[in-house]
Design a protein around this motif. Structure first.
Motif, PDB file in Angstrom:
ATOM      1  N   VAL A   1       0.705 -18.530   9.471  1.00 57.88           N
ATOM      2  CA  VAL A   1       1.855 -17.777   8.956  1.00 57.88           C
ATOM      3  C   VAL A   1       1.948 -17.929   7.442  1.00 57.88           C
ATOM      4  N   VAL A   2       1.758 -19.140   6.947  1.00 54.01           N
ATOM      5  CA  VAL A   2       1.805 -19.382   5.506  1.00 54.01           C
ATOM      6  C   VAL A   2       0.744 -18.547   4.791  1.00 54.01           C
ATOM      7  N   SER A   3      -0.478 -18.522   5.333  1.00 57.50           N
ATOM      8  CA  SER A   3      -1.551 -17.728   4.714  1.00 57.50           C
ATOM      9  C   SER A   3      -1.221 -16.242   4.751  1.00 57.50           C
ATOM     10  N   GLY A   4      -0.711 -15.784   5.888  1.00 62.31           N
ATOM     11  CA  GLY A   4      -0.392 -14.368   6.022  1.00 62.31           C
ATOM     12  C   GLY A   4       0.687 -13.923   5.062  1.00 62.31           C
ATOM     13  N   ILE A   5       1.720 -14.736   4.892  1.00 61.18           N
ATOM     14  CA  ILE A   5       2.797 -14.388   3.970  1.00 61.18           C
ATOM     15  C   ILE A   5       2.293 -14.449   2.526  1.00 61.18           C
ATOM     16  N   GLY A   6       1.292 -15.302   2.280  1.00 69.13           N
ATOM     17  CA  GLY A   6       0.687 -15.338   0.945  1.00 69.13           C
ATOM     18  C   GLY A   6       0.062 -13.999   0.593  1.00 69.13           C
TER      19      GLY A   6
ATOM     20  N   LEU B   1       0.937 -11.131   1.907  1.00 69.63           N
ATOM     21  CA  LEU B   1       2.054 -10.195   1.795  1.00 69.63           C
ATOM     22  C   LEU B   1       2.715 -10.318   0.423  1.00 69.63           C
ATOM     23  N   GLY B   2       2.881 -11.547  -0.028  1.00 72.45           N
ATOM     24  CA  GLY B   2       3.481 -11.760  -1.341  1.00 72.45           C
ATOM     25  C   GLY B   2       2.624 -11.225  -2.467  1.00 72.45           C
ATOM     26  N   ALA B   3       1.292 -11.303  -2.304  1.00 74.55           N
ATOM     27  CA  ALA B   3       0.396 -10.773  -3.340  1.00 74.55           C
ATOM     28  C   ALA B   3       0.581  -9.272  -3.517  1.00 74.55           C
ATOM     29  N   GLY B   4       1.017  -8.606  -2.463  1.00 76.86           N
ATOM     30  CA  GLY B   4       1.209  -7.161  -2.539  1.00 76.86           C
ATOM     31  C   GLY B   4       2.382  -6.746  -3.397  1.00 76.86           C
ATOM     32  N   VAL B   5       3.337  -7.638  -3.638  1.00 80.90           N
ATOM     33  CA  VAL B   5       4.501  -7.282  -4.445  1.00 80.90           C
ATOM     34  C   VAL B   5       4.371  -7.755  -5.886  1.00 80.90           C
ATOM     35  N   ILE B   6       3.268  -8.435  -6.202  1.00 79.00           N
ATOM     36  CA  ILE B   6       3.036  -8.905  -7.569  1.00 79.00           C
ATOM     37  C   ILE B   6       2.279  -7.826  -8.325  1.00 79.00           C
ATOM     38  N   MET B   7       2.813  -7.398  -9.437  1.00 85.67           N
ATOM     39  CA  MET B   7       2.200  -6.348 -10.246  1.00 85.67           C
ATOM     40  C   MET B   7       2.015  -6.843 -11.677  1.00 85.67           C
ATOM     41  N   LYS B   8       0.885  -6.471 -12.271  1.00 86.28           N
ATOM     42  CA  LYS B   8       0.611  -6.839 -13.654  1.00 86.28           C
ATOM     43  C   LYS B   8       0.710  -5.604 -14.528  1.00 86.28           C
ATOM     44  N   ASP B   9       1.551  -5.690 -15.560  1.00 84.45           N
ATOM     45  CA  ASP B   9       1.743  -4.592 -16.503  1.00 84.45           C
ATOM     46  C   ASP B   9       1.422  -5.111 -17.891  1.00 84.45           C
ATOM     47  N   GLY B  10       0.159  -4.935 -18.305  1.00 80.69           N
ATOM     48  CA  GLY B  10      -0.274  -5.501 -19.579  1.00 80.69           C
ATOM     49  C   GLY B  10      -0.298  -7.010 -19.496  1.00 80.69           C
ATOM     50  N   THR B  11       0.451  -7.656 -20.394  1.00 81.91           N
ATOM     51  CA  THR B  11       0.523  -9.120 -20.372  1.00 81.91           C
ATOM     52  C   THR B  11       1.683  -9.615 -19.510  1.00 81.91           C
TER      53      THR B  11
END
Length: 238
Positions: A75-80, A82-92
């Motif tokens: 579950v911890v790995s799976g939510i990891g 899922l969390g990566a999907g909401v992280i966005m990089k905009d320039g720096t």
């Protein structure tokens, strides 16, 4: 008809209560995110908590506590992911880290509820909400304080412009000036510009600088006849 053997009143009630606790606690966390218009709001946090509780509860009912512990790791790995999907990089800039961390907390709430650790689920909920609300004034206070370059970890670069003929002498002069100020160079890059001009970019080893010391180096660089411009910039490390 094997499914009839799994329909037992007390275990079913236990599962229902675990899911109910996960639902309520996940909803509380999700409401806070919904109010702040985060990408993962009410429904997402609730579903993450309920899903985590369901998986852990199923593992516990099928094979006991040992299997539940193993399910929790998945579950911890799976939510990891899922969390990566909401992280966005905009320039720096990187956005969504707080949302991803909140989802991770919702998963922990669900895992505790699925393991029948109701009090722990409530405590985790309280601390997640406290982290997202009570710490906000502290974050605002820190962000509004003047930036102290001597305490900020960043990538610091000194840039200067010269002509191609003066490049070898100017580059050596730049390195010597920085070393004399106790700011050794980690890397140096030469970028060709228009009209035979070149830009020399020196990345410093130090991730923290004293502004007046770098300004003193720039003043010395400006006095060199082969240098037409000199400046420095700092970008926060990710």
């Amino acid at each position: 008809m094997a499914f009839l053997q799994t329909i037992q009143l007390l275990p079913v009630l236990d599962s229902a209560f675990s899911l109910f606790v996960a639902f309520v606690m996940g909803t509380l966390v999700g409401m806070e995110g919904q109010f702040r218009q985060r990408s993962a709001g009410l429904r997402t946090n609730t579903l993450v908590a309920v899903g985590a509780a369901a998986f852990v509860d199923i593992g516990q009912r099928l094979a006991g506590d040992a299997e539940a512990v193993r399910v929790i790791s998945y579950v911890v790995s799976g939510i990891g992911f899922l969390g990566a999907g909401v992280i966005m990089k905009d320039g720096t800039n990187v956005r969504g880290l707080n949302t991803a961390a909140t989802l991770w907390g919702s998963g922990a709430i669900g895992a505790a509820a699925g393991s029948d650790l109701v009090v722990e689920a409530v405590l985790i909920t309280a601390f997640v909400l406290a982290g997202n609300t009570l710490l906000l004034p502290l974050v605002t206070w820190v962000e509004r304080r003047p930036v102290n370059q001597a305490r900020t970890e960043a990538r610091n670069e000194v840039r200067m412009t010269t002509d191609a003929a003066s490049l070898p002498v100017v580059r050596r002069h730049l390195i010597e000036r920085l070393q004399a100020a106790k700011y050794p160079v980690a890397d140096i890059e030469v970028v060709e510009r228009a009209d035979d001009a070149v830009e020399v970019v020196a990345a410093l080893v130090s991730t923290a600088v004293v502004a007046r010391e770098i300004e003193s180096v720039l003043e010395a660089l400006h006095r060199h006849p082969g240098i037409t411009d000199a400046a420095w910039e700092s970008s926060v490390l990710e």
